[in-house]
Scaffold this motif. Structure first.
Motif, PDB file in Angstrom:
ATOM      1  N   GLU A   1       1.111  -1.167  -0.274  1.00 24.56           N
ATOM      2  CA  GLU A   1       0.704  -0.268  -0.325  1.00 24.56           C
ATOM      3  C   GLU A   1       0.890   1.019  -0.189  1.00 24.56           C
ATOM      4  O   GLU A   1       0.539   2.184  -0.740  1.00 24.56           O
ATOM      5  N   ARG A   2       1.901   1.455   0.744  1.00 27.40           N
ATOM      6  CA  ARG A   2       2.721   2.758   1.487  1.00 27.40           C
ATOM      7  C   ARG A   2       3.815   2.708  -0.834  1.00 27.40           C
ATOM      8  O   ARG A   2       3.760   3.847  -0.477  1.00 27.40           O
ATOM      9  N   GLN A   3       3.980   1.541  -0.739  1.00 27.98           N
ATOM     10  CA  GLN A   3       4.835   1.355  -2.046  1.00 27.98           C
ATOM     11  C   GLN A   3       3.720   2.175  -3.768  1.00 27.98           C
ATOM     12  O   GLN A   3       4.755   2.845  -4.574  1.00 27.98           O
TER      13      GLN A   3
ATOM     14  N   VAL B   1       8.634  -7.195  14.219  1.00 27.88           N
ATOM     15  CA  VAL B   1       7.878  -7.692  14.399  1.00 27.88           C
ATOM     16  C   VAL B   1       6.847  -6.979  15.187  1.00 27.88           C
ATOM     17  O   VAL B   1       6.384  -5.940  16.461  1.00 27.88           O
ATOM     18  N   GLN B   2       5.616  -7.677  14.712  1.00 33.87           N
ATOM     19  CA  GLN B   2       4.020  -7.670  15.704  1.00 33.87           C
ATOM     20  C   GLN B   2       3.786  -7.735  17.186  1.00 33.87           C
ATOM     21  O   GLN B   2       3.359  -8.891  16.603  1.00 33.87           O
ATOM     22  N   VAL B   3       4.391  -7.078  17.691  1.00 35.16           N
ATOM     23  CA  VAL B   3       3.466  -7.914  19.080  1.00 35.16           C
ATOM     24  C   VAL B   3       2.451  -7.500  19.642  1.00 35.16           C
ATOM     25  O   VAL B   3       2.133  -6.712  19.417  1.00 35.16           O
TER      26      VAL B   3
ATOM     27  N   THR C   1      -0.161   2.972  11.560  1.00 32.01           N
ATOM     28  CA  THR C   1       0.496   2.033  11.381  1.00 32.01           C
ATOM     29  C   THR C   1       0.252   0.579  10.625  1.00 32.01           C
ATOM     30  O   THR C   1      -1.187   0.471  10.646  1.00 32.01           O
ATOM     31  N   THR C   2       1.009  -0.376  11.084  1.00 34.49           N
ATOM     32  CA  THR C   2       0.720  -1.708  10.161  1.00 34.49           C
ATOM     33  C   THR C   2      -0.338  -2.206  11.324  1.00 34.49           C
ATOM     34  O   THR C   2      -0.946  -2.766  10.499  1.00 34.49           O
ATOM     35  N   GLY C   3      -0.054  -2.133  12.871  1.00 38.33           N
ATOM     36  CA  GLY C   3      -0.705  -2.804  13.826  1.00 38.33           C
ATOM     37  C   GLY C   3      -2.102  -2.407  13.834  1.00 38.33           C
ATOM     38  O   GLY C   3      -2.982  -3.047  13.524  1.00 38.33           O
TER      39      GLY C   3
HETATM   40  N1  GLN Z   1       6.477  -0.507  11.413  1.00 34.89           N
HETATM   41  C1  GLN Z   1       4.740   0.320  12.202  1.00 34.89           C
HETATM   42  C2  GLN Z   1       4.783   0.696  10.871  1.00 34.89           C
HETATM   43  O1  GLN Z   1       5.342   1.238   9.668  1.00 34.89           O
HETATM   44  C3  GLN Z   1       5.091   1.203  12.830  1.00 34.89           C
HETATM   45  C4  GLN Z   1       6.209   2.332  12.888  1.00 34.89           C
HETATM   46  C5  GLN Z   1       6.522   3.642  13.640  1.00 34.89           C
HETATM   47  O2  GLN Z   1       4.981   3.694  14.652  1.00 34.89           O
HETATM   48  N2  GLN Z   1       6.617   4.256  13.669  1.00 34.89           N
HETATM   49  O3  GLN Z   1       3.425   0.842  10.734  1.00 34.89           O
END
Ligand code: GLN
Length: 268
Positions: free
Chosen positions: A117-119, A132-134, A160-162
């Motif tokens: 998506e960001r790309q 790693v998402q925890v 964020t990806t989370g």
């Molecule tokens: N790695 C996560 C992301 O890219 C969080 C990065 C952040 O919060 N700075 O969404």
């Protein structure tokens, strides 16, 4: 560590008073083309980096009010290779991509995960670290893994990806919009967890370790959510800067600088 991260949290909460956290506001560049600088490599001799400095140990505001951490040090090493001066501006995570797209910044280093998506809106450099998402929960929580997040309120950092994983539809492995509470940064999401406003926080592992160390009564679940690659991002189509940064990163990986910087902040 405990005291330090608490100070960081206080710093984040009074962000508006910090007036940019030790970095100068971006001034218009007299040499920039009238189109606002699109496609120019770097706006002069300054590499204008943006980040969200509430993501220790990748970026945080140090005792002097300066942005410090892994990304600040890697960016400084890159800038040195490029013969440029580094200027760091602290902003909300969700403002980073727009800052790059509008041309008010040259590069993002923010523990930012490479994803499709960001790309579509920026170009990523080669990866320089893993994430790693925890899941963070209160000690004694009945939540033992990702499946137990069903029906729970999950705190995330906006954009964020989370956030993306958790707010996605159940068909795509998420828990739906209604399951997610968004906060401006990780420390604020953890504050909500401590207040009982959410049942869990999903965030990157290194910031999670710092946040759990700084707050009593929390733990990180062993079951990781997903593995990710962190990279710097530049304006889409700025291949000149992209190539230069990738060349610098390659040298900094080969001579051990990147490993040294990571080891300074990350203790397994
Ligand atoms: N790695 C996560 C992301 O890219 C969080 C990065 C952040 O919060 N700075 O969404």
């Amino acid at each position: 560590m405990k005291k330090f991260v608490c100070a960081l949290l206080a710093g984040v909460m009074s962000m508006s008073l910090l007036a940019g956290c030790g970095s100068k506001p971006t001034e218009p560049d007299a040499n920039a083309p009238a189109d606002g600088g699109e496609n120019n490599t770097t706006a002069g001799e300054t590499l204008r980096m943006v980040t969200n400095a509430a993501f220790a140990p990748y970026e945080f505001v140090d005792d002097n009010g300066e942005v410090a951490g892994i990304d600040a040090e890697i960016a400084a090493a890159i800038a040195e290779k490029l013969g440029m001066k580094l200027e760091i501006t602290d902003m909300a995570f969700e403002s980073l991509l727009p800052a790059l797209q509008s041309g008010s910044a040259d590069i993002i280093l923010a523990g930012m995960t490479v994803n499709a998506e960001r790309q579509e809106s920026v170009d990523f450099t080669d990866s320089y670290a893993k994430g790693v998402q925890v899941i963070i929960v209160p000690e004694g929580s009945e939540i033992a893994g990702p499946d137990d997040l069903n029906g729970k309120q999950i705190g995330v950092q906006t954009g964020t990806t989370g956030d993306q994983y958790c707010s996605d539809t159940p068909e795509n492995g998420g828990f739906g919009e209604d399951a997610v509470q968004r906060y401006d940064n990780g420390p604020l999401a953890v504050a909500a967890l401590l207040n009982g406003q959410v049942d869990a926080v999903v965030i990157d592992n290194e910031p999670a370790k710092a946040l759990v160390a700084a707050n009593e009564g929390l733990k990180i679940l062993d079951t990781a959510y997903t593995d990710e690659d962190y990279a710097a991002a530049v304006q889409k189509g700025n291949t000149e800067l992209l190539d230069k940064v990738n060349a610098a990163l390659e040298e900094l990986k080969a001579d051990g600088t990147i490993d040294e910087i990571l080891a300074k902040y990350i203790h397994e």
